[in-house]
Scaffold this motif. Sequence first.
Motif, PDB file in Angstrom:
ATOM      1  N   TRP A   4       4.492   3.077 -17.580  1.00 56.89           N
ATOM      2  CA  TRP A   4       5.241   3.119 -16.317  1.00 56.89           C
ATOM      3  C   TRP A   4       6.342   2.091 -16.432  1.00 56.89           C
ATOM      4  O   TRP A   4       6.093   0.924 -16.717  1.00 56.89           O
ATOM      5  CB  TRP A   4       4.322   2.794 -15.137  1.00 56.89           C
ATOM      6  CG  TRP A   4       5.038   2.828 -13.819  1.00 56.89           C
ATOM      7  CD1 TRP A   4       5.617   3.908 -13.244  1.00 56.89           C
ATOM      8  CD2 TRP A   4       5.241   1.735 -12.922  1.00 56.89           C
ATOM      9  NE1 TRP A   4       6.176   3.563 -12.037  1.00 56.89           N
ATOM     10  CE2 TRP A   4       5.945   2.222 -11.810  1.00 56.89           C
ATOM     11  CE3 TRP A   4       4.894   0.396 -12.940  1.00 56.89           C
ATOM     12  CZ2 TRP A   4       6.318   1.425 -10.732  1.00 56.89           C
ATOM     13  CZ3 TRP A   4       5.248  -0.412 -11.871  1.00 56.89           C
ATOM     14  CH2 TRP A   4       5.948   0.112 -10.792  1.00 56.89           C
ATOM     15  N   ASN A   5       7.569   2.543 -16.251  1.00 57.07           N
ATOM     16  CA  ASN A   5       8.716   1.649 -16.429  1.00 57.07           C
ATOM     17  C   ASN A   5       9.355   1.237 -15.107  1.00 57.07           C
ATOM     18  O   ASN A   5      10.516   0.841 -15.082  1.00 57.07           O
ATOM     19  CB  ASN A   5       9.757   2.277 -17.355  1.00 57.07           C
ATOM     20  CG  ASN A   5      10.289   3.588 -16.813  1.00 57.07           C
ATOM     21  OD1 ASN A   5       9.972   3.971 -15.694  1.00 57.07           O
ATOM     22  ND2 ASN A   5      11.087   4.268 -17.607  1.00 57.07           N
ATOM     23  N   GLY A   6       8.606   1.349 -14.030  1.00 55.00           N
ATOM     24  CA  GLY A   6       9.144   0.941 -12.736  1.00 55.00           C
ATOM     25  C   GLY A   6       9.760   2.079 -11.960  1.00 55.00           C
ATOM     26  O   GLY A   6      10.405   1.850 -10.935  1.00 55.00           O
ATOM     27  N   GLU A   7       9.565   3.314 -12.468  1.00 54.13           N
ATOM     28  CA  GLU A   7      10.117   4.463 -11.760  1.00 54.13           C
ATOM     29  C   GLU A   7       9.649   4.434 -10.312  1.00 54.13           C
ATOM     30  O   GLU A   7       8.523   4.055 -10.017  1.00 54.13           O
ATOM     31  CB  GLU A   7       9.658   5.764 -12.420  1.00 54.13           C
ATOM     32  CG  GLU A   7      10.203   5.939 -13.825  1.00 54.13           C
ATOM     33  CD  GLU A   7       9.547   7.110 -14.518  1.00 54.13           C
ATOM     34  OE1 GLU A   7      10.168   8.182 -14.562  1.00 54.13           O
ATOM     35  OE2 GLU A   7       8.412   6.919 -14.971  1.00 54.13           O
ATOM     36  N   GLY A  67       0.804  -1.221   0.000  1.00 59.56           N
ATOM     37  CA  GLY A  67       0.000   0.000   0.000  1.00 59.56           C
ATOM     38  C   GLY A  67       0.835   1.269   0.000  1.00 59.56           C
ATOM     39  O   GLY A  67       0.297   2.370   0.023  1.00 59.56           O
ATOM     40  N   LYS A  68       2.144   1.127  -0.050  1.00 57.61           N
ATOM     41  CA  LYS A  68       3.052   2.280  -0.058  1.00 57.61           C
ATOM     42  C   LYS A  68       3.119   2.859  -1.472  1.00 57.61           C
ATOM     43  O   LYS A  68       3.354   2.149  -2.445  1.00 57.61           O
ATOM     44  CB  LYS A  68       4.439   1.819   0.393  1.00 57.61           C
ATOM     45  CG  LYS A  68       5.476   2.899   0.384  1.00 57.61           C
ATOM     46  CD  LYS A  68       6.812   2.327   0.821  1.00 57.61           C
ATOM     47  CE  LYS A  68       7.918   3.314   0.584  1.00 57.61           C
ATOM     48  NZ  LYS A  68       9.237   2.710   0.850  1.00 57.61           N
ATOM     49  N   THR A  69       2.903   4.173  -1.588  1.00 62.18           N
ATOM     50  CA  THR A  69       2.964   4.839  -2.891  1.00 62.18           C
ATOM     51  C   THR A  69       4.416   4.925  -3.334  1.00 62.18           C
ATOM     52  O   THR A  69       5.267   5.451  -2.625  1.00 62.18           O
ATOM     53  CB  THR A  69       2.345   6.246  -2.820  1.00 62.18           C
ATOM     54  OG1 THR A  69       0.983   6.124  -2.382  1.00 62.18           O
ATOM     55  CG2 THR A  69       2.381   6.929  -4.168  1.00 62.18           C
ATOM     56  N   VAL A  70       4.689   4.370  -4.534  1.00 64.50           N
ATOM     57  CA  VAL A  70       6.059   4.403  -5.051  1.00 64.50           C
ATOM     58  C   VAL A  70       6.226   5.431  -6.167  1.00 64.50           C
ATOM     59  O   VAL A  70       7.347   5.822  -6.478  1.00 64.50           O
ATOM     60  CB  VAL A  70       6.504   3.003  -5.556  1.00 64.50           C
ATOM     61  CG1 VAL A  70       6.550   2.012  -4.415  1.00 64.50           C
ATOM     62  CG2 VAL A  70       5.613   2.495  -6.671  1.00 64.50           C
ATOM     63  N   TRP A  71       5.092   5.860  -6.763  1.00 62.61           N
ATOM     64  CA  TRP A  71       5.224   6.814  -7.865  1.00 62.61           C
ATOM     65  C   TRP A  71       3.914   7.544  -8.073  1.00 62.61           C
ATOM     66  O   TRP A  71       2.839   6.956  -8.008  1.00 62.61           O
ATOM     67  CB  TRP A  71       5.609   6.066  -9.140  1.00 62.61           C
ATOM     68  CG  TRP A  71       6.013   6.919 -10.288  1.00 62.61           C
ATOM     69  CD1 TRP A  71       7.063   7.788 -10.348  1.00 62.61           C
ATOM     70  CD2 TRP A  71       5.395   6.989 -11.575  1.00 62.61           C
ATOM     71  NE1 TRP A  71       7.131   8.375 -11.577  1.00 62.61           N
ATOM     72  CE2 TRP A  71       6.118   7.903 -12.352  1.00 62.61           C
ATOM     73  CE3 TRP A  71       4.292   6.361 -12.143  1.00 62.61           C
ATOM     74  CZ2 TRP A  71       5.772   8.203 -13.657  1.00 62.61           C
ATOM     75  CZ3 TRP A  71       3.965   6.657 -13.445  1.00 62.61           C
ATOM     76  CH2 TRP A  71       4.711   7.572 -14.198  1.00 62.61           C
ATOM     77  N   THR A  72       3.983   8.842  -8.310  1.00 65.30           N
ATOM     78  CA  THR A  72       2.818   9.643  -8.686  1.00 65.30           C
ATOM     79  C   THR A  72       3.215  10.553  -9.833  1.00 65.30           C
ATOM     80  O   THR A  72       4.378  10.971  -9.938  1.00 65.30           O
ATOM     81  CB  THR A  72       2.284  10.512  -7.522  1.00 65.30           C
ATOM     82  OG1 THR A  72       3.314  11.393  -7.098  1.00 65.30           O
ATOM     83  CG2 THR A  72       1.816   9.663  -6.364  1.00 65.30           C
ATOM     84  N   PRO A 100      14.969   1.153  -9.353  1.00 68.39           N
ATOM     85  CA  PRO A 100      13.630   0.953  -9.932  1.00 68.39           C
ATOM     86  C   PRO A 100      12.827  -0.023  -9.068  1.00 68.39           C
ATOM     87  O   PRO A 100      13.393  -0.779  -8.280  1.00 68.39           O
ATOM     88  CB  PRO A 100      13.917   0.369 -11.315  1.00 68.39           C
ATOM     89  CG  PRO A 100      15.320  -0.102 -11.292  1.00 68.39           C
ATOM     90  CD  PRO A 100      16.034   0.638 -10.206  1.00 68.39           C
ATOM     91  N   SER A 101      11.544   0.004  -9.223  1.00 68.72           N
ATOM     92  CA  SER A 101      10.666  -0.874  -8.445  1.00 68.72           C
ATOM     93  C   SER A 101      10.954  -2.333  -8.759  1.00 68.72           C
ATOM     94  O   SER A 101      11.242  -2.693  -9.904  1.00 68.72           O
ATOM     95  CB  SER A 101       9.206  -0.566  -8.761  1.00 68.72           C
ATOM     96  OG  SER A 101       8.907   0.760  -8.382  1.00 68.72           O
ATOM     97  N   ALA A 102      10.840  -3.162  -7.728  1.00 66.95           N
ATOM     98  CA  ALA A 102      11.066  -4.597  -7.885  1.00 66.95           C
ATOM     99  C   ALA A 102       9.867  -5.226  -8.593  1.00 66.95           C
ATOM    100  O   ALA A 102       8.775  -4.673  -8.618  1.00 66.95           O
ATOM    101  CB  ALA A 102      11.241  -5.240  -6.513  1.00 66.95           C
ATOM    102  N   ALA A 103      10.116  -6.386  -9.150  1.00 67.33           N
ATOM    103  CA  ALA A 103       9.019  -7.121  -9.797  1.00 67.33           C
ATOM    104  C   ALA A 103       7.969  -7.468  -8.740  1.00 67.33           C
ATOM    105  O   ALA A 103       8.290  -7.751  -7.594  1.00 67.33           O
ATOM    106  CB  ALA A 103       9.553  -8.388 -10.450  1.00 67.33           C
ATOM    107  N   GLY A 104       6.707  -7.409  -9.133  1.00 68.22           N
ATOM    108  CA  GLY A 104       5.614  -7.720  -8.217  1.00 68.22           C
ATOM    109  C   GLY A 104       4.319  -7.126  -8.716  1.00 68.22           C
ATOM    110  O   GLY A 104       4.235  -6.626  -9.841  1.00 68.22           O
TER     111      GLY A 104
END
Length: 188
Positions: free
Chosen positions: A149-152, A132-137, A159-163
């Motif tokens: 969205w490329n995982g920014e 539930g943590k916001t990683v990108w807006t 970059p964001s982990a796979a999931g």
Amino acid sequence: MTTVNGTTPYASNVPTAPTAQPETGAEFNSFLQLLTAQLRNQDPLAPLDSTQFVEQLATFSSLEQDVKSNTSLETIAARMDELYAIAASQWIGQTVSVESTWEPFSGNPLPFAVDIPENADTAILSVKDETGKTVWTKELEAGTETFTWNGENQTSEEPSAAGNYKFGVDIYISDEYAGTVAPRVTAG
């Protein structure tokens, strides 16, 4: 089995019948036999209350219905799986667009489309991880329909982990929150 000279023939050559699962009716007959044996063997000076027998019968009847229902549900589920496979086969080779809030990210850019209402002043995409943590807006440009969205990740340099990630686009009209829409992910 016959014996010859006091020895027993080799038993592994004898075919055995497969053990069949007892049918629901057989279970009910077994219950009736147990109930009859219980009545025959009860103490005549302290007989059991007849309501106990009725309760046992009602419990068994309910169990029998549950077994039948489970069997029917398994059959229905199997048929539905077959129908889904038939329906899905019609889409082979086609491009499909699905509205979804949760999307799997494997490290490759994830294309998506959003229908931003014409009267919207602002549309803000938010991407949240599984916790539930916001990683990108990002504020989306009105008039543009497709995005990637490329995982920014705005919370770390990596970059964001796979999931699985949750996507949502908050729409504001006249600086008032008007609701959240799900993006459409295109697969083909």
